[in-house]
Scaffold this motif. Structure first.
Motif, mmCIF file in Angstrom:
data_model
loop_
_atom_site.group_PDB
_atom_site.id
_atom_site.type_symbol
_atom_site.label_atom_id
_atom_site.label_comp_id
_atom_site.label_asym_id
_atom_site.label_seq_id
_atom_site.Cartn_x
_atom_site.Cartn_y
_atom_site.Cartn_z
ATOM 1 N N VAL A 17 -15.360 15.321 2.207
ATOM 2 C CA VAL A 17 -14.118 14.651 1.816
ATOM 3 C C VAL A 17 -14.344 13.847 0.545
ATOM 4 O O VAL A 17 -13.510 13.845 -0.373
ATOM 5 C CB VAL A 17 -13.619 13.732 2.954
ATOM 6 N N ALA A 18 -15.500 13.163 0.458
ATOM 7 C CA ALA A 18 -15.807 12.344 -0.716
ATOM 8 C C ALA A 18 -15.853 13.200 -1.977
ATOM 9 O O ALA A 18 -15.375 12.787 -3.040
ATOM 10 C CB ALA A 18 -17.139 11.616 -0.510
ATOM 11 N N HIS A 19 -16.428 14.396 -1.901
ATOM 12 C CA HIS A 19 -16.468 15.295 -3.059
ATOM 13 C C HIS A 19 -15.058 15.610 -3.538
ATOM 14 O O HIS A 19 -14.784 15.627 -4.748
ATOM 15 C CB HIS A 19 -17.209 16.585 -2.708
ATOM 16 N N LYS A 20 -14.153 15.866 -2.603
ATOM 17 C CA LYS A 20 -12.765 16.144 -2.983
ATOM 18 C C LYS A 20 -12.138 14.945 -3.693
ATOM 19 O O LYS A 20 -11.435 15.089 -4.697
ATOM 20 C CB LYS A 20 -11.938 16.508 -1.752
ATOM 21 N N LEU A 21 -12.385 13.741 -3.160
ATOM 22 C CA LEU A 21 -11.820 12.541 -3.763
ATOM 23 C C LEU A 21 -12.357 12.326 -5.176
ATOM 24 O O LEU A 21 -11.609 11.984 -6.097
ATOM 25 C CB LEU A 21 -12.129 11.325 -2.892
ATOM 26 N N LEU A 22 -13.660 12.539 -5.353
ATOM 27 C CA LEU A 22 -14.261 12.355 -6.667
ATOM 28 C C LEU A 22 -13.758 13.365 -7.685
ATOM 29 O O LEU A 22 -13.724 13.102 -8.888
ATOM 30 C CB LEU A 22 -15.790 12.434 -6.558
ATOM 31 N N GLN A 23 -13.351 14.542 -7.187
ATOM 32 C CA GLN A 23 -12.832 15.591 -8.061
ATOM 33 C C GLN A 23 -11.327 15.470 -8.283
ATOM 34 O O GLN A 23 -10.725 16.303 -8.964
ATOM 35 C CB GLN A 23 -13.154 16.961 -7.468
ATOM 36 N N GLY A 24 -10.719 14.433 -7.681
ATOM 37 C CA GLY A 24 -9.291 14.247 -7.849
ATOM 38 C C GLY A 24 -8.447 15.206 -7.054
ATOM 39 O O GLY A 24 -7.252 15.390 -7.328
ATOM 40 N N ARG A 25 -9.054 15.839 -6.059
ATOM 41 C CA ARG A 25 -8.320 16.803 -5.240
ATOM 42 C C ARG A 25 -7.579 16.100 -4.101
ATOM 43 O O ARG A 25 -7.900 14.975 -3.732
ATOM 44 C CB ARG A 25 -9.281 17.850 -4.677
ATOM 45 N N ARG A 26 -6.613 16.789 -3.558
ATOM 46 C CA ARG A 26 -5.804 16.226 -2.476
ATOM 47 C C ARG A 26 -6.574 16.260 -1.159
ATOM 48 O O ARG A 26 -7.251 17.240 -0.851
ATOM 49 C CB ARG A 26 -4.514 17.034 -2.325
ATOM 50 N N VAL A 27 -6.466 15.200 -0.379
ATOM 51 C CA VAL A 27 -6.997 15.188 0.984
ATOM 52 C C VAL A 27 -5.869 14.759 1.917
ATOM 53 O O VAL A 27 -4.906 14.112 1.510
ATOM 54 C CB VAL A 27 -8.204 14.231 1.159
ATOM 55 N N LYS A 28 -5.988 15.135 3.173
ATOM 56 C CA LYS A 28 -5.049 14.713 4.203
ATOM 57 C C LYS A 28 -5.776 13.746 5.137
ATOM 58 O O LYS A 28 -6.866 14.046 5.611
ATOM 59 C CB LYS A 28 -4.534 15.910 5.010
ATOM 60 N N VAL A 29 -5.155 12.597 5.390
ATOM 61 C CA VAL A 29 -5.749 11.578 6.252
ATOM 62 C C VAL A 29 -4.771 11.288 7.384
ATOM 63 O O VAL A 29 -3.591 11.016 7.139
ATOM 64 C CB VAL A 29 -6.056 10.281 5.478
ATOM 65 N N TYR A 30 -5.259 11.350 8.624
ATOM 66 C CA TYR A 30 -4.423 11.075 9.790
ATOM 67 C C TYR A 30 -5.079 9.984 10.634
ATOM 68 O O TYR A 30 -6.303 9.893 10.712
ATOM 69 C CB TYR A 30 -4.271 12.324 10.666
ATOM 70 N N THR A 31 -4.260 9.182 11.280
ATOM 71 C CA THR A 31 -4.760 8.245 12.280
ATOM 72 C C THR A 31 -4.194 8.660 13.628
ATOM 73 O O THR A 31 -3.004 8.942 13.755
ATOM 74 C CB THR A 31 -4.333 6.795 11.960
ATOM 75 N N LEU A 32 -5.049 8.697 14.622
ATOM 76 C CA LEU A 32 -4.663 9.119 15.965
ATOM 77 C C LEU A 32 -5.069 8.033 16.941
ATOM 78 O O LEU A 32 -6.246 7.693 17.045
ATOM 79 C CB LEU A 32 -5.366 10.439 16.312
ATOM 80 N N GLY A 33 -4.117 7.438 17.652
ATOM 81 C CA GLY A 33 -4.459 6.350 18.557
ATOM 82 C C GLY A 33 -3.266 5.913 19.368
ATOM 83 O O GLY A 33 -2.343 6.694 19.611
ATOM 84 N N GLY A 34 -3.263 4.640 19.754
ATOM 85 C CA GLY A 34 -2.208 4.108 20.601
ATOM 86 C C GLY A 34 -1.407 3.033 19.902
ATOM 87 O O GLY A 34 -1.070 3.147 18.721
ATOM 88 N N SER A 35 -1.143 1.941 20.633
ATOM 89 C CA SER A 35 -0.250 0.912 20.112
ATOM 90 C C SER A 35 -0.845 0.150 18.934
ATOM 91 O O SER A 35 -0.111 -0.307 18.055
ATOM 92 C CB SER A 35 0.122 -0.066 21.233
ATOM 93 N N ALA A 214 -22.157 11.217 -2.370
ATOM 94 C CA ALA A 214 -21.670 12.414 -3.055
ATOM 95 C C ALA A 214 -21.839 12.282 -4.566
ATOM 96 O O ALA A 214 -22.236 13.236 -5.254
ATOM 97 C CB ALA A 214 -20.203 12.656 -2.696
ATOM 98 N N ALA A 215 -21.534 11.092 -5.102
ATOM 99 C CA ALA A 215 -21.677 10.870 -6.540
ATOM 100 C C ALA A 215 -23.128 10.986 -6.979
ATOM 101 O O ALA A 215 -23.430 11.410 -8.100
ATOM 102 C CB ALA A 215 -21.119 9.493 -6.909
ATOM 103 N N ALA A 216 -24.051 10.610 -6.107
ATOM 104 C CA ALA A 216 -25.481 10.698 -6.427
ATOM 105 C C ALA A 216 -26.041 12.096 -6.190
ATOM 106 O O ALA A 216 -27.233 12.332 -6.434
ATOM 107 C CB ALA A 216 -26.251 9.681 -5.589
ATOM 108 N N GLY A 217 -25.204 13.010 -5.700
ATOM 109 C CA GLY A 217 -25.654 14.371 -5.461
ATOM 110 C C GLY A 217 -26.475 14.546 -4.209
ATOM 111 O O GLY A 217 -27.211 15.532 -4.079
ATOM 112 N N LEU A 218 -26.350 13.610 -3.259
ATOM 113 C CA LEU A 218 -27.150 13.699 -2.041
ATOM 114 C C LEU A 218 -26.634 14.819 -1.150
ATOM 115 O O LEU A 218 -25.443 14.920 -0.877
ATOM 116 C CB LEU A 218 -27.088 12.375 -1.271
ATOM 117 N N THR A 219 -27.508 15.665 -0.717
ATOM 118 C CA THR A 219 -27.190 16.687 0.277
ATOM 119 C C THR A 219 -28.296 16.684 1.327
ATOM 120 O O THR A 219 -29.436 16.318 1.041
ATOM 121 C CB THR A 219 -27.089 18.093 -0.345
#
Length: 392
Positions: A17-35, A214-219
């Protein structure tokens, strides 16, 4: 924030996900929970942890096409099945566990609040270890601040009346006007602005760590072996993810009812802006009121001979709730069961009642309100049904 990261794991999916953010690409974020996730008691709702998290992502990694949507959704087996469903979704989503901590509801071993090791957090964190999920905890991050009464994290008062101190049997004091910035909770179960801010910051911590990696190229090198599947087997023995054939919620649940007497389809909050927030339900209020629902409980393929599980979603609360009888009246067969919608916990939640039935394309179930109190012994009879699911 670092103290609140109770488990990071390999971080592989989050770095994707971080790679996508750094590349300016779209991500989808959801929160799943209760009250807490729905910020049910928070005003204004724009200060909920979900809204603050989305604001952080959009502000730090702007993308006009970013899609950020909160949505809502209780037993350990069901929790694991939910995790497995999420991890198996297309796109290999990065799943994080956020552990809320309700000070006044954390009781046990002689304490009427603030018990550090109150479950289910430890058990849920075990799932994080097993499935390699980043896990963040309000308890781990801020319990000492709460216990010491540090400003912004004080818990000796609430912002709204209604809380009861279990030790003294007296109401928990309400903060004076102008003190709201000192306290963490609005009521005994829900965080106010300070608490929502803390939850949002906790969620940003693993994400910013993944961005730095991700910015440091860690894999991380991964072992390739045909015996290793995408997911490990279920952690809980004999806990496979069942195939869901029916999920009738919101508007769809209204159509499931075929016959009724006394039950009405009503909104709890008719002035709310959306159908979901209006909280529509089939509701009966008197002994003898009944409602019948018809649903297809037939499974496809190899599961055809097994029993189906019908999950009736209902409101469970601590006052004015009643007892009902659930039975199969046409098509399918099942033993009658008691549906008790009242409990002693000072909370109102939507609860899933599971009932085994035989498979039939037109299985009709009836829910009838009984003329007797449930286990909590209150002389009230309201039963509110909000959804129906079928699994195999």
């Amino acid at each position: 924030m670092q103290r609140g990261i109770t488990y990071y794991g390999s971080g592989a999916r989050l770095r994707a996900v971080a790679h996508k953010l750094l590349q300016g690409r779209r991500v989808k974020v959801y929160t799943l929970g209760g009250s807490v996730t729905a910020s049910a008691a928070l005003h204004p709702r724009g200060l909920s942890y979900a809204a603050l998290l989305f604001r952080f992502i959009n502000g730090t990694f702007p993308n006009r096409m970013q899609i950020l949507e909160p949505f809502n959704s209780p037993s350990r087996r069901a929790f694991e099945q939910l995790i497995r469903r999420l991890l198996a979704l297309p796109g290999r989503p990065a799943v994080m566990l956020l552990h809320h901590y309700a000070w006044w509801m954390s009781k046990g071993d002689g304490l009427w609040g603030g018990l550090f090791y109150k479950e289910p957090e430890a058990q849920h964190t075990t799932f994080a270890h097993y499935y390699d999920l980043p896990s963040v905890s309000l308890r781990a991050a801020a319990w000492r601040l709460m216990e010491a009464g540090v400003e912004g994290f004080k818990v000796d008062k609430l912002l709204r009346p209604g809380g009861l101190n279990g030790a003294t049997k007296k109401p928990i004091p309400v903060a004076d006007e102008g003190e709201s910035n000192l306290y963490l909770y609005g009521d005994v179960g829900h965080p106010e602005v300070n608490g929502q801010q803390a939850l949002a910051e906790l969620l940003t911590a693993p994400l910013t760590r993944a961005v730095r990696e991700a910015a440091a190229g860690l894999t991380l090198a991964t072992r390739v072996d045909d015996r290793l599947g995408e997911l490990p087997p279920p952690m809980i023995p004999k806990n496979p993810v069942g195939a869901a054939s029916v999920c009738a919620m919101l508007e769809d649940f209204k159509k499931v009812v075929t016959h009724r007497s006394g039950f009405q389809f009503v909104a709890h909050r008719p002035d709310a802006p959306t159908f979901a927030l209006q909280k529509w339900r089939w509701q009966g209020n008197r002994p003898g009121d009944w409602v019948e629902m018809e649903v297809n409980t037939v499974a496809e393929g190899a599961h055809r001979r097994a029993l189906a599980t019908v999950m009736l979603v209902h409101l469970r609360s601590y006052e004015n709730m009643g007892l009902a009888r659930v039975e199969c009246v046409e098509g399918c067969a099942c033993p009658p069961a008691a549906l008790d919608t009242l409990w002693r916990i000072k909370a109102s939640i939507f609860y899933a009642f599971a009932h085994k039935v035989t498979q039939h394309p037109r299985c009709r179930l009836r829910v009838t309100i009984e003329d007797e109190p449930g286990r909590a012994q209150q002389q009230a009879h309201k039963v509110s049904l909000t959804g129906l699911m079928v699994t195999h």
